[in-house]
Design a protein around this motif. Structure first.
Motif, mmCIF file in Angstrom:
data_model
loop_
_atom_site.group_PDB
_atom_site.id
_atom_site.type_symbol
_atom_site.label_atom_id
_atom_site.label_comp_id
_atom_site.label_asym_id
_atom_site.label_seq_id
_atom_site.Cartn_x
_atom_site.Cartn_y
_atom_site.Cartn_z
ATOM 1 N N MET A 199 -7.143 1.131 -7.851
ATOM 2 C CA MET A 199 -6.015 1.818 -7.228
ATOM 3 C C MET A 199 -5.238 0.867 -6.324
ATOM 4 O O MET A 199 -4.005 0.877 -6.293
ATOM 5 N N TYR A 200 -5.972 0.018 -5.616
ATOM 6 C CA TYR A 200 -5.306 -0.954 -4.752
ATOM 7 C C TYR A 200 -4.572 -2.008 -5.577
ATOM 8 O O TYR A 200 -3.460 -2.436 -5.218
ATOM 9 N N VAL A 204 -3.183 -1.622 -8.497
ATOM 10 C CA VAL A 204 -1.977 -1.039 -9.078
ATOM 11 C C VAL A 204 -0.921 -0.784 -8.009
ATOM 12 O O VAL A 204 0.259 -1.096 -8.189
ATOM 13 N N THR A 205 -1.343 -0.222 -6.869
ATOM 14 C CA THR A 205 -0.403 0.110 -5.791
ATOM 15 C C THR A 205 -0.989 -0.353 -4.476
ATOM 16 O O THR A 205 -1.648 0.417 -3.760
ATOM 17 N N PRO A 206 -0.780 -1.601 -4.105
ATOM 18 C CA PRO A 206 -1.379 -2.128 -2.868
ATOM 19 C C PRO A 206 -0.814 -1.506 -1.605
ATOM 20 O O PRO A 206 -1.404 -1.653 -0.537
ATOM 21 N N THR A 207 0.307 -0.810 -1.701
ATOM 22 C CA THR A 207 0.898 -0.162 -0.520
ATOM 23 C C THR A 207 0.807 1.351 -0.630
ATOM 24 O O THR A 207 1.649 2.067 -0.078
ATOM 25 N N ILE A 208 -0.214 1.856 -1.312
ATOM 26 C CA ILE A 208 -0.315 3.291 -1.525
ATOM 27 C C ILE A 208 -0.461 4.051 -0.212
ATOM 28 O O ILE A 208 0.099 5.131 -0.026
ATOM 29 N N GLY A 209 -1.198 3.482 0.742
ATOM 30 C CA GLY A 209 -1.349 4.131 2.034
ATOM 31 C C GLY A 209 -0.045 4.187 2.801
ATOM 32 O O GLY A 209 0.279 5.199 3.436
ATOM 33 N N THR A 210 0.734 3.120 2.710
ATOM 34 C CA THR A 210 2.037 3.088 3.360
ATOM 35 C C THR A 210 2.976 4.124 2.759
ATOM 36 O O THR A 210 3.724 4.805 3.484
ATOM 37 N N ASN A 211 2.947 4.272 1.445
ATOM 38 C CA ASN A 211 3.814 5.245 0.780
ATOM 39 C C ASN A 211 3.483 6.676 1.184
ATOM 40 O O ASN A 211 4.375 7.520 1.327
ATOM 41 N N VAL A 212 2.192 6.957 1.374
ATOM 42 C CA VAL A 212 1.776 8.320 1.710
ATOM 43 C C VAL A 212 1.984 8.611 3.193
ATOM 44 O O VAL A 212 2.501 9.672 3.562
ATOM 45 N N ILE A 213 1.596 7.681 4.044
ATOM 46 C CA ILE A 213 1.646 7.923 5.488
ATOM 47 C C ILE A 213 3.058 7.765 6.033
ATOM 48 O O ILE A 213 3.476 8.474 6.943
ATOM 49 N N GLY A 214 3.812 6.800 5.480
ATOM 50 C CA GLY A 214 5.213 6.704 5.864
ATOM 51 C C GLY A 214 5.579 5.534 6.729
ATOM 52 O O GLY A 214 6.763 5.335 7.031
ATOM 53 N N HIS A 215 4.640 4.742 7.167
ATOM 54 C CA HIS A 215 4.968 3.529 7.928
ATOM 55 C C HIS A 215 3.958 2.440 7.591
ATOM 56 O O HIS A 215 2.910 2.709 6.994
ATOM 57 N N GLU A 216 4.278 1.216 7.985
ATOM 58 C CA GLU A 216 3.484 0.068 7.548
ATOM 59 C C GLU A 216 3.218 -0.868 8.716
ATOM 60 O O GLU A 216 4.102 -1.172 9.519
ATOM 61 N N THR A 217 1.960 -1.322 8.799
ATOM 62 C CA THR A 217 1.548 -2.330 9.771
ATOM 63 C C THR A 217 0.767 -3.389 9.014
ATOM 64 O O THR A 217 -0.379 -3.143 8.594
ATOM 65 N N TRP A 249 -1.513 -6.344 8.345
ATOM 66 C CA TRP A 249 -2.541 -7.154 8.981
ATOM 67 C C TRP A 249 -2.656 -8.532 8.325
ATOM 68 O O TRP A 249 -2.822 -9.536 9.006
ATOM 69 N N LEU A 250 -2.562 -8.540 6.990
ATOM 70 C CA LEU A 250 -2.736 -9.795 6.253
ATOM 71 C C LEU A 250 -1.950 -9.725 4.954
ATOM 72 O O LEU A 250 -2.007 -8.719 4.246
ATOM 73 N N ARG A 251 -1.208 -10.774 4.670
ATOM 74 C CA ARG A 251 -0.490 -10.877 3.402
ATOM 75 C C ARG A 251 -1.258 -11.831 2.494
ATOM 76 O O ARG A 251 -1.409 -13.011 2.796
ATOM 77 N N VAL A 287 -0.817 -6.867 0.227
ATOM 78 C CA VAL A 287 -1.000 -6.990 1.671
ATOM 79 C C VAL A 287 -2.127 -6.057 2.104
ATOM 80 O O VAL A 287 -2.458 -5.087 1.418
ATOM 81 N N ILE A 288 -2.719 -6.383 3.234
ATOM 82 C CA ILE A 288 -3.743 -5.532 3.836
ATOM 83 C C ILE A 288 -3.106 -4.798 5.007
ATOM 84 O O ILE A 288 -2.629 -5.424 5.958
ATOM 85 N N THR A 289 -3.085 -3.490 4.915
ATOM 86 C CA THR A 289 -2.523 -2.676 5.991
ATOM 87 C C THR A 289 -3.549 -1.622 6.411
ATOM 88 O O THR A 289 -4.337 -1.141 5.571
ATOM 89 N N PRO A 290 -3.563 -1.247 7.682
ATOM 90 C CA PRO A 290 -4.508 -0.194 8.116
ATOM 91 C C PRO A 290 -4.215 1.140 7.446
ATOM 92 O O PRO A 290 -5.130 1.939 7.231
ATOM 93 N N GLU A 291 -2.944 1.387 7.120
ATOM 94 C CA GLU A 291 -2.600 2.645 6.463
ATOM 95 C C GLU A 291 -3.250 2.752 5.076
ATOM 96 O O GLU A 291 -3.821 3.795 4.724
#
Length: 280
Positions: free
Chosen positions: A83-84, A86-99, A101-103, A109-113
């Motif tokens: 899942m990651y 295919v969509t590495p920003t899936i958490g950002t898309n669902v939660i709505g913002h991005e932070t 941590w590591l590209r 990218v690695i994001t807490p979301e």
């Protein structure tokens, strides 16, 4: 089945195992529905702890659940990883913002979301697995049959479910007997000596007699049921039925609370008073 078969065929001695079959089904349904509709870790974590406590209360044998547990864990970790990918920003898309941590590279990218979202999905699956596991280990085919019947499921369907579960040990026993007899005649199924594709082709010689013997037993059971006039009445009774006790009503009250939470939580999401997923 040498103490390692996961389905129970005799009533157990622990609290959950002594409950009415209908109570177990109601509790399972309420837990699964609550887990499926929620992405809120404030709901998922308590329900996971509750069901894990239910599982521990029946003292499961590790050799019974080890293979299934490893399979579920590895399959879901693989699912999370894919899942990651295919969509590495899936958490950002669902939660709505991005932070960030590591590209890593490009869009990876690695994001807490994303980590939080994937963790919640993993918790959902683990909660469903634990709920299903205590249910399987605590209920017998007869209890499942009359439990479904008390929930107004047609008794013919209940009988099919009960007979299907009861026939599993016989099918496995026949499989082992056929495999051993064919190995004595020269059929090689050792993974160290035979390639995978060849073993799969040779397994057909086991499945064909297994299917024939299974059909023969099905026909024999059907004839026995016809001779006993099974199905001529609209209702039937179960000799394994047990009346609900105080413990049953206590557990059913927990299930009712879970259903009320489902209704309240669904209403909040429907009218957009809370987001689909809670993020701290």
């Amino acid at each position: 089945m040498n103490g390692t078969f996961i389905i129970s065929y005799t009533p157990g001695k622990y609290f959950l195992q002594r409950l009415n079959g209908t109570t177990k089904i109601i509790l399972l349904l309420s837990s699964l529905c609550l887990i499926m509709i929620s992405f809120d870790i404030r709901i998922l974590l308590p329900i996971f702890i509750l069901n894990f406590a239910f599982l521990l209360s029946i003292h499961p044998k590790w050799q019974q659940i080890r293979g299934l547990t490893y399979f579920i864990i590895w399959m879901n970790l693989l699912n999370i990883f894919l899942m990651y990918l295919v969509t590495p920003t899936i958490g950002t898309n669902v939660i709505g913002h991005e932070t960030i941590w590591l590209r890593i590279v490009g869009r990876y990218v690695i994001t807490p979301e994303t980590l939080f979202y994937l963790g919640v999905r993993l918790l959902k699956v683990c909660s469903m697995f634990v709920s299903s596991l205590w249910f399987i280990l605590s209920i017998t085919p007869s209890e499942l049959g009359y439990g479904l019947y008390r929930l107004h499921v047609p008794y013919k369907i209940c009988t099919v479910v009960s007979l299907g579960l009861r026939s599993v040990p016989d099918v496995l026993r026949n499989y082992n007997e056929i495999k051993n007899s064919l190995q004595m005649r020269g059929l090689e199924l050792d993974s160290k000596k035979t390639p995978l594709l060849k073993r799969l082709k040779q397994s057909v010689s086991i499945l064909i007699p297994l299917l024939l013997s299974s059909f023969e037993k099905v026909e024999r059971i059907a004839d026995a049921m016809d001779l006993r006039l099974y199905g001529i009445n609209k209702q039937r009774s179960y000799y394994t039925y047990q009346k609900p006790t105080k413990n049953d009503y206590f557990i059913r009250s927990i299930a009712i609370i879970e259903f009320l939470i489902i209704i309240f939580y669904s209403g909040l999401i429907l009218f957009k008073h809370i987001p689909t997923i809670w993020y701290p």
